[in-house]
Write an enzyme that holds these catalytic residues in place. Structure first.
Site, PDB file in Angstrom:
ATOM      1  N   ASP A 194     -68.253 -64.207  30.502  1.00  0.00           N
ATOM      2  CA  ASP A 194     -68.308 -62.912  31.171  1.00  0.00           C
ATOM      3  C   ASP A 194     -67.261 -62.031  30.480  1.00  0.00           C
ATOM      4  O   ASP A 194     -66.452 -62.519  29.692  1.00  0.00           O
ATOM      5  CB  ASP A 194     -67.979 -63.071  32.670  1.00  0.00           C
ATOM      6  CG  ASP A 194     -67.995 -61.741  33.425  1.00  0.00           C
ATOM      7  OD1 ASP A 194     -68.858 -60.888  33.135  1.00  0.00           O
ATOM      8  OD2 ASP A 194     -67.141 -61.542  34.315  1.00  0.00           O
ATOM      9  N   SER A 195     -67.252 -60.756  30.834  1.00  0.00           N
ATOM     10  CA  SER A 195     -66.226 -59.864  30.296  1.00  0.00           C
ATOM     11  C   SER A 195     -64.839 -60.244  30.827  1.00  0.00           C
ATOM     12  O   SER A 195     -63.834 -59.826  30.276  1.00  0.00           O
ATOM     13  CB  SER A 195     -66.537 -58.431  30.711  1.00  0.00           C
ATOM     14  OG  SER A 195     -66.509 -58.348  32.135  1.00  0.00           O
ATOM     15  N   CYS A 200     -72.911 -62.600  33.447  1.00  0.00           N
ATOM     16  CA  CYS A 200     -72.600 -61.170  33.503  1.00  0.00           C
ATOM     17  C   CYS A 200     -73.926 -60.413  33.508  1.00  0.00           C
ATOM     18  O   CYS A 200     -74.723 -60.543  32.570  1.00  0.00           O
ATOM     19  CB  CYS A 200     -71.782 -60.819  32.254  1.00  0.00           C
ATOM     20  SG  CYS A 200     -71.460 -59.068  32.049  1.00  0.00           S
ATOM     21  N   GLU A 253     -59.577 -57.341  37.810  1.00  0.00           N
ATOM     22  CA  GLU A 253     -58.961 -57.911  36.607  1.00  0.00           C
ATOM     23  C   GLU A 253     -57.452 -57.706  36.583  1.00  0.00           C
ATOM     24  O   GLU A 253     -56.721 -58.563  36.137  1.00  0.00           O
ATOM     25  CB  GLU A 253     -59.567 -57.265  35.344  1.00  0.00           C
ATOM     26  CG  GLU A 253     -61.027 -57.589  35.102  1.00  0.00           C
ATOM     27  CD  GLU A 253     -61.254 -59.000  34.570  1.00  0.00           C
ATOM     28  OE1 GLU A 253     -60.350 -59.571  33.958  1.00  0.00           O
ATOM     29  OE2 GLU A 253     -62.352 -59.536  34.824  1.00  0.00           O
ATOM     30  N   CYS A 313     -73.221 -57.470  40.126  1.00  0.00           N
ATOM     31  CA  CYS A 313     -72.192 -57.713  39.115  1.00  0.00           C
ATOM     32  C   CYS A 313     -71.432 -58.944  39.584  1.00  0.00           C
ATOM     33  O   CYS A 313     -71.085 -59.049  40.771  1.00  0.00           O
ATOM     34  CB  CYS A 313     -71.257 -56.507  39.021  1.00  0.00           C
ATOM     35  SG  CYS A 313     -69.727 -56.811  38.093  1.00  0.00           S
ATOM     36  N   HIS A 353     -68.514 -59.952  39.233  1.00  0.00           N
ATOM     37  CA  HIS A 353     -67.177 -59.701  39.804  1.00  0.00           C
ATOM     38  C   HIS A 353     -67.250 -59.443  41.311  1.00  0.00           C
ATOM     39  O   HIS A 353     -66.359 -59.810  42.061  1.00  0.00           O
ATOM     40  CB  HIS A 353     -66.532 -58.472  39.153  1.00  0.00           C
ATOM     41  CG  HIS A 353     -65.927 -58.728  37.809  1.00  0.00           C
ATOM     42  ND1 HIS A 353     -66.691 -58.890  36.676  1.00  0.00           N
ATOM     43  CD2 HIS A 353     -64.626 -58.825  37.409  1.00  0.00           C
ATOM     44  CE1 HIS A 353     -65.887 -59.083  35.640  1.00  0.00           C
ATOM     45  NE2 HIS A 353     -64.631 -59.045  36.053  1.00  0.00           N
TER      46      HIS A 353
HETATM   47  N1  DGL Z   1     -69.188 -59.152  35.669  1.00  0.00           N
HETATM   48  C1  DGL Z   1     -70.033 -58.373  34.850  1.00  0.00           C
HETATM   49  C2  DGL Z   1     -71.392 -58.108  35.423  1.00  0.00           C
HETATM   50  O1  DGL Z   1     -71.904 -58.951  36.115  1.00  0.00           O
HETATM   51  C3  DGL Z   1     -69.467 -57.271  34.017  1.00  0.00           C
HETATM   52  C4  DGL Z   1     -68.491 -56.365  34.568  1.00  0.00           C
HETATM   53  C5  DGL Z   1     -67.953 -55.459  33.504  1.00  0.00           C
HETATM   54  O2  DGL Z   1     -67.334 -55.976  32.589  1.00  0.00           O
HETATM   55  O3  DGL Z   1     -68.168 -54.259  33.581  1.00  0.00           O
HETATM   56  O4  DGL Z   1     -71.992 -57.099  35.182  1.00  0.00           O
END
Ligand code: DGL
Length: 272
Positions: free
Chosen positions: A17-18, A80, A158, A190, A192
């Site tokens: 993931d990011s 992600c 983050e 997302c 996150h």
């Molecule tokens: N967690 C990621 C997602 O599901 C990316 C969040 C991001 O880096 O903008 O989209």
């Protein structure tokens, strides 16, 4: 090109993931497949992906996947939604191992919604992507959707030190429209946001059902590995996992990850 024939059942699963969001997917995979070894790759130096261009997200997803494949991973999970929307087709073209992505759970949400008023929270990239538009056309054409891009939420998770104070006001800004539209089902689009589930639930109240998709991804990982006869043969011990980050402040990243998954871990820094 790396093919299935070159990977072994005892090889790890790569998950990326990011940043920390994909840990929600890793936890679901680990619960479903406790004997699988996992390498978790947080591309923190390039987070958030959601505010980046197509080509940047594809480039980062390619490089991270290539690294995981070089480590001998038998499957790669794009944990992600943003990277899945931008890069999953490219990754599947370039790597001949199982590449499993994640997308917002619009289909189950529309099926479960009684009022057919459904909210979606996701990154700016995801809500503008062609993949998401196709998802809406396929599964939500006759539902009333409230689609909300949520810039800032990823940063608040983050780097809680710098951004935690904004978290509450961002949640109010993004959840108010959901209340106004009286959605009865909300999709967390997302990875996150799965870690904000409790805060979101307490803001919207118990009458709103919140759906995310890490569990569905874990089941798909199992299915893909079974299909390829690559499920781990180790059924005795619980596997240890590895955590990596491209971020520079490993101490802070480690603290954030530990607070999200409630366990002590070590993180390796990687330049990739
Ligand atoms: N967690 C990621 C997602 O599901 C990316 C969040 C991001 O880096 O903008 O989209």
């Amino acid at each position: 090109m790396v093919t299935d024939r070159q990977v072994a059942a005892d090889a790890p699963i790569g998950v990326f993931d990011s940043g920390v969001g994909g840990l929600s997917v890793m936890q679901a995979i680990s619960a479903e497949l406790p004997h699988e070894q996992i390498i978790y790759f947080a591309d923190t130096a390039y987070a958030p992906y959601g505010d980046r261009s197509d080509s940047e997200i594809v480039e980062r997803s390619y490089r991270v996947t290539a690294w995981l494949v070089e480590q001998g991973c038998k499957a790669v999970v794009v944990a992600c939604n943003t990277a899945t929307a931008a890069a999953i087709n490219t990754l599947r073209e370039r790597f001949n191992i199982a590449i499993i992505g994640i997308e917002p759970g619009l289909k189950p949400a529309v099926q479960r919604s009684k009022s057919r008023r459904v909210g979606v929270l996701a990154t700016t990239y995801t809500v503008q992507s062609e993949k998401f538009k196709r998802l809406v056309e396929a599964f939500a054409a006759d539902a009333q959707l409230s689609i909300q891009a949520c810039p800032g939420l990823v940063e608040a998770l983050e780097q809680p030190g710098e951004h935690a104070a904004q978290l509450q006001s961002l949640l109010i800004r993004y959840l108010e429209p959901m209340q106004e539209q009286e959605v009865d089902t909300l999709v967390l689009g997302c990875t996150h946001y799965s870690f904000l589930r409790e805060a979101i639930q307490s803001y919207l109240g118990e009458s709103v059902e919140i759906l995310d998709t890490p569990k569905a991804v874990a089941l798909e990982v199992r299915r893909q590995l079974e299909l390829r006869k690559l499920l781990s043969l180790n059924s005795e011990t619980f596997s240890l996992h590895r955590y990596l980050t491209t971020g520079s402040d490993v101490r802070v990243i480690c603290a954030v990850m530990q607070s999200l998954i409630h366990k002590k871990i070590e993180i390796e820094q990687i330049q990739e």
